[in-house]
Design an enzyme around this catalytic site. Structure first.
Site, PDB file in Angstrom:
ATOM      1  CD  GLN A  67      81.298  50.399 -33.017  1.00 37.62           C
ATOM      2  OE1 GLN A  67      81.974  50.231 -31.999  1.00 37.62           O
ATOM      3  NE2 GLN A  67      81.187  51.567 -33.583  1.00 37.62           N
ATOM      4  CB  ILE A  68      79.004  46.555 -27.094  1.00 40.09           C
ATOM      5  CG1 ILE A  68      78.043  45.869 -26.141  1.00 40.09           C
ATOM      6  CG2 ILE A  68      79.538  47.789 -26.447  1.00 40.09           C
ATOM      7  CD1 ILE A  68      78.161  44.423 -26.073  1.00 40.09           C
ATOM      8  CG  ASP A  69      74.810  50.676 -25.873  1.00 39.85           C
ATOM      9  OD1 ASP A  69      73.761  50.402 -26.478  1.00 39.85           O
ATOM     10  OD2 ASP A  69      74.846  51.408 -24.875  1.00 39.85           O
ATOM     11  N   PRO A  70      76.247  51.289 -29.923  1.00 38.86           N
ATOM     12  CG  PRO A  70      76.571  50.881 -32.200  1.00 38.86           C
ATOM     13  CD  PRO A  70      76.543  50.206 -30.845  1.00 38.86           C
ATOM     14  NE  ARG A  93      71.886  50.897 -28.626  1.00 34.13           N
ATOM     15  CZ  ARG A  93      71.367  51.455 -27.545  1.00 34.13           C
ATOM     16  NH1 ARG A  93      70.268  52.138 -27.607  1.00 34.13           N
ATOM     17  NH2 ARG A  93      71.979  51.329 -26.395  1.00 34.13           N
TER      18      ARG A  93
END
Length: 120
Positions: A67-70, A93
């Site tokens: 999950q790169i940018d939740p 994040r």
């Protein structure tokens, strides 16, 4: 992709030089999504991957979630990921106070527990 490109990719996967991460159709929203949307988009992505890249004797099923940018992380998403066979979850994040505390305590790697079960 043409069949030659797919075969090149299959060889890389078989040799352990390439692996698929997450395999959802897109990066899943964790903030306010209903669980059925998570299941649908992950199923669609995994089926596509099997259909387009998979081959007899070649397992392209991902084992790691990414999950790169939740905007936040939910225990429901972690539980669904584990139930889909994913063995780990990497995300970028994190609230800065949580990050600072974990960094100071040297526990940036952690196990995620939901309802008494170790998910990752």
């Amino acid at each position: 992709q043409d069949e030659k490109t797919k075969e090149t990719l299959r060889k890389l996967v078989k040799a352990g030089q390439f692996e698929f991460i997450n395999a959802g159709w897109c990066m899943n929203d964790e903030a306010s999504v209903h669980y059925s949307a998570t299941i649908d988009q992950m199923s669609e992505g995994m089926l596509w991957l099997q259909r387009e890249v998979g081959a007899p004797g070649l397992d392209v099923t991902p084992t790691i979630a990414w999950q790169i940018d939740p905007f936040g992380h939910s225990s429901a998403h972690a539980a669904l990921s584990a139930q889909m066979g994913l063995k780990g979850l990497f995300f970028a994040r994190m609230h800065y106070q949580d990050y600072d505390k974990r960094k100071a305590n040297k526990d940036l790697e952690f196990s995620w527990y939901v309802e008494g079960r170790n998910l990752f």
